[in-house]
Design a protein around this motif. Structure first.
Motif, PDB file in Angstrom:
ATOM      1  N   GLY A 126       0.817  -1.204   0.000  1.00  0.00           N
ATOM      2  CA  GLY A 126       0.000   0.000   0.000  1.00  0.00           C
ATOM      3  C   GLY A 126       0.848   1.251   0.000  1.00  0.00           C
ATOM      4  O   GLY A 126       0.542   2.236  -0.635  1.00  0.00           O
ATOM      5  N   ARG A 127       1.939   1.211   0.710  1.00  0.00           N
ATOM      6  CA  ARG A 127       2.823   2.371   0.766  1.00  0.00           C
ATOM      7  C   ARG A 127       3.455   2.613  -0.599  1.00  0.00           C
ATOM      8  O   ARG A 127       3.643   3.746  -1.016  1.00  0.00           O
ATOM      9  CB  ARG A 127       3.907   2.159   1.808  1.00  0.00           C
ATOM     10  N   GLY A 128       3.778   1.570  -1.298  1.00  0.00           N
ATOM     11  CA  GLY A 128       4.373   1.710  -2.626  1.00  0.00           C
ATOM     12  C   GLY A 128       3.424   2.392  -3.594  1.00  0.00           C
ATOM     13  O   GLY A 128       3.840   3.209  -4.417  1.00  0.00           O
ATOM     14  N   LEU A 129       2.148   2.081  -3.485  1.00  0.00           N
ATOM     15  CA  LEU A 129       1.155   2.718  -4.346  1.00  0.00           C
ATOM     16  C   LEU A 129       1.083   4.204  -4.053  1.00  0.00           C
ATOM     17  O   LEU A 129       1.097   5.035  -4.969  1.00  0.00           O
ATOM     18  CB  LEU A 129      -0.216   2.070  -4.137  1.00  0.00           C
ATOM     19  N   TRP A 130       1.028   4.562  -2.771  1.00  0.00           N
ATOM     20  CA  TRP A 130       0.951   5.981  -2.405  1.00  0.00           C
ATOM     21  C   TRP A 130       2.216   6.731  -2.780  1.00  0.00           C
ATOM     22  O   TRP A 130       2.167   7.880  -3.218  1.00  0.00           O
ATOM     23  CB  TRP A 130       0.654   6.145  -0.922  1.00  0.00           C
ATOM     24  N   GLU A 131       3.349   6.077  -2.606  1.00  0.00           N
ATOM     25  CA  GLU A 131       4.605   6.722  -2.985  1.00  0.00           C
ATOM     26  C   GLU A 131       4.686   6.945  -4.484  1.00  0.00           C
ATOM     27  O   GLU A 131       5.141   7.989  -4.939  1.00  0.00           O
ATOM     28  CB  GLU A 131       5.785   5.894  -2.505  1.00  0.00           C
ATOM     29  N   SER A 132       4.217   5.978  -5.266  1.00  0.00           N
ATOM     30  CA  SER A 132       4.256   6.150  -6.718  1.00  0.00           C
ATOM     31  C   SER A 132       3.269   7.225  -7.166  1.00  0.00           C
ATOM     32  O   SER A 132       3.580   8.007  -8.067  1.00  0.00           O
ATOM     33  CB  SER A 132       3.966   4.829  -7.428  1.00  0.00           C
ATOM     34  N   LEU A 133       2.090   7.294  -6.539  1.00  0.00           N
ATOM     35  CA  LEU A 133       1.164   8.381  -6.868  1.00  0.00           C
ATOM     36  C   LEU A 133       1.754   9.734  -6.508  1.00  0.00           C
ATOM     37  O   LEU A 133       1.618  10.702  -7.264  1.00  0.00           O
ATOM     38  CB  LEU A 133      -0.173   8.180  -6.143  1.00  0.00           C
ATOM     39  N   TYR A 134       2.421   9.795  -5.379  1.00  0.00           N
ATOM     40  CA  TYR A 134       3.070  11.049  -4.986  1.00  0.00           C
ATOM     41  C   TYR A 134       4.151  11.422  -5.996  1.00  0.00           C
ATOM     42  O   TYR A 134       4.258  12.563  -6.429  1.00  0.00           O
ATOM     43  CB  TYR A 134       3.679  10.924  -3.592  1.00  0.00           C
ATOM     44  N   ARG A 135       4.951  10.429  -6.374  1.00  0.00           N
ATOM     45  CA  ARG A 135       6.037  10.686  -7.302  1.00  0.00           C
ATOM     46  C   ARG A 135       5.518  11.162  -8.653  1.00  0.00           C
ATOM     47  O   ARG A 135       6.090  12.062  -9.270  1.00  0.00           O
ATOM     48  CB  ARG A 135       6.854   9.409  -7.497  1.00  0.00           C
ATOM     49  N   VAL A 136       4.410  10.595  -9.128  1.00  0.00           N
ATOM     50  CA  VAL A 136       3.893  10.939 -10.451  1.00  0.00           C
ATOM     51  C   VAL A 136       3.099  12.239 -10.422  1.00  0.00           C
ATOM     52  O   VAL A 136       3.275  13.091 -11.291  1.00  0.00           O
ATOM     53  CB  VAL A 136       3.003   9.786 -10.993  1.00  0.00           C
ATOM     54  N   LEU A 137       2.217  12.425  -9.436  1.00  0.00           N
ATOM     55  CA  LEU A 137       1.265  13.532  -9.477  1.00  0.00           C
ATOM     56  C   LEU A 137       1.625  14.736  -8.623  1.00  0.00           C
ATOM     57  O   LEU A 137       1.328  15.866  -8.998  1.00  0.00           O
ATOM     58  CB  LEU A 137      -0.125  13.036  -9.068  1.00  0.00           C
ATOM     59  N   MET A 138       2.204  14.528  -7.465  1.00  0.00           N
ATOM     60  CA  MET A 138       2.292  15.637  -6.520  1.00  0.00           C
ATOM     61  C   MET A 138       3.703  16.141  -6.266  1.00  0.00           C
ATOM     62  O   MET A 138       3.887  17.047  -5.468  1.00  0.00           O
ATOM     63  CB  MET A 138       1.644  15.230  -5.193  1.00  0.00           C
ATOM     64  N   ARG A 139       4.672  15.613  -6.935  1.00  0.00           N
ATOM     65  CA  ARG A 139       6.031  16.080  -6.690  1.00  0.00           C
ATOM     66  C   ARG A 139       6.249  17.468  -7.285  1.00  0.00           C
ATOM     67  O   ARG A 139       6.860  18.323  -6.674  1.00  0.00           O
ATOM     68  CB  ARG A 139       7.028  15.100  -7.270  1.00  0.00           C
ATOM     69  N   ARG A 140       5.703  17.703  -8.477  1.00  0.00           N
ATOM     70  CA  ARG A 140       5.818  19.023  -9.104  1.00  0.00           C
ATOM     71  C   ARG A 140       4.473  19.722  -9.032  1.00  0.00           C
ATOM     72  O   ARG A 140       3.438  19.136  -9.325  1.00  0.00           O
ATOM     73  CB  ARG A 140       6.245  18.869 -10.559  1.00  0.00           C
ATOM     74  N   ASN A 141       4.481  20.966  -8.667  1.00  0.00           N
ATOM     75  CA  ASN A 141       3.253  21.734  -8.481  1.00  0.00           C
ATOM     76  C   ASN A 141       2.480  21.875  -9.791  1.00  0.00           C
ATOM     77  O   ASN A 141       1.259  21.809  -9.818  1.00  0.00           O
ATOM     78  CB  ASN A 141       3.572  23.111  -7.902  1.00  0.00           C
ATOM     79  N   SER A 142       3.175  22.074 -10.903  1.00  0.00           N
ATOM     80  CA  SER A 142       2.493  22.254 -12.182  1.00  0.00           C
ATOM     81  C   SER A 142       1.725  20.999 -12.591  1.00  0.00           C
ATOM     82  O   SER A 142       0.607  21.078 -13.101  1.00  0.00           O
ATOM     83  CB  SER A 142       3.499  22.629 -13.270  1.00  0.00           C
TER      84      SER A 142
END
Length: 72
Positions: free
Chosen positions: A9-25
């Motif tokens: 579950g943590r891997g899924l959240w980390e990958s979503l964070y990495r793809v969508l929320m790391r850059r503000n744009s």
């Protein structure tokens, strides 16, 4: 066994964070596109529901409206 479930579950959240929320744009684009798509889906659903509930009561459903009598 619990550690593998948690890490999956943590891997899924980390990958979503990495793809969508790391850059503000990217995050802002995702939110705006999601809001636009959600608005279109809700609008379509409400429109179809309104048409379903008002069959026979709409202007298009009444055949005598909008027709003129012939004066011959």
């Amino acid at each position: 066994m619990e550690s593998t479930a948690r890490s999956g579950g943590r891997g899924l959240w980390e990958s979503l964070y990495r793809v969508l929320m790391r850059r503000n744009s990217v995050y802002v684009t995702f939110v705006v596109a999601g809001a636009f798509a959600g608005e279109r889906i809700v609008d379509y659903g409400v429109h179809k529901l309104w048409e379903y509930n008002n069959v026979g009561k709409r202007y298009e459903d009444i055949p005598v409206l909008g027709q003129r009598q012939s004066e011959e």
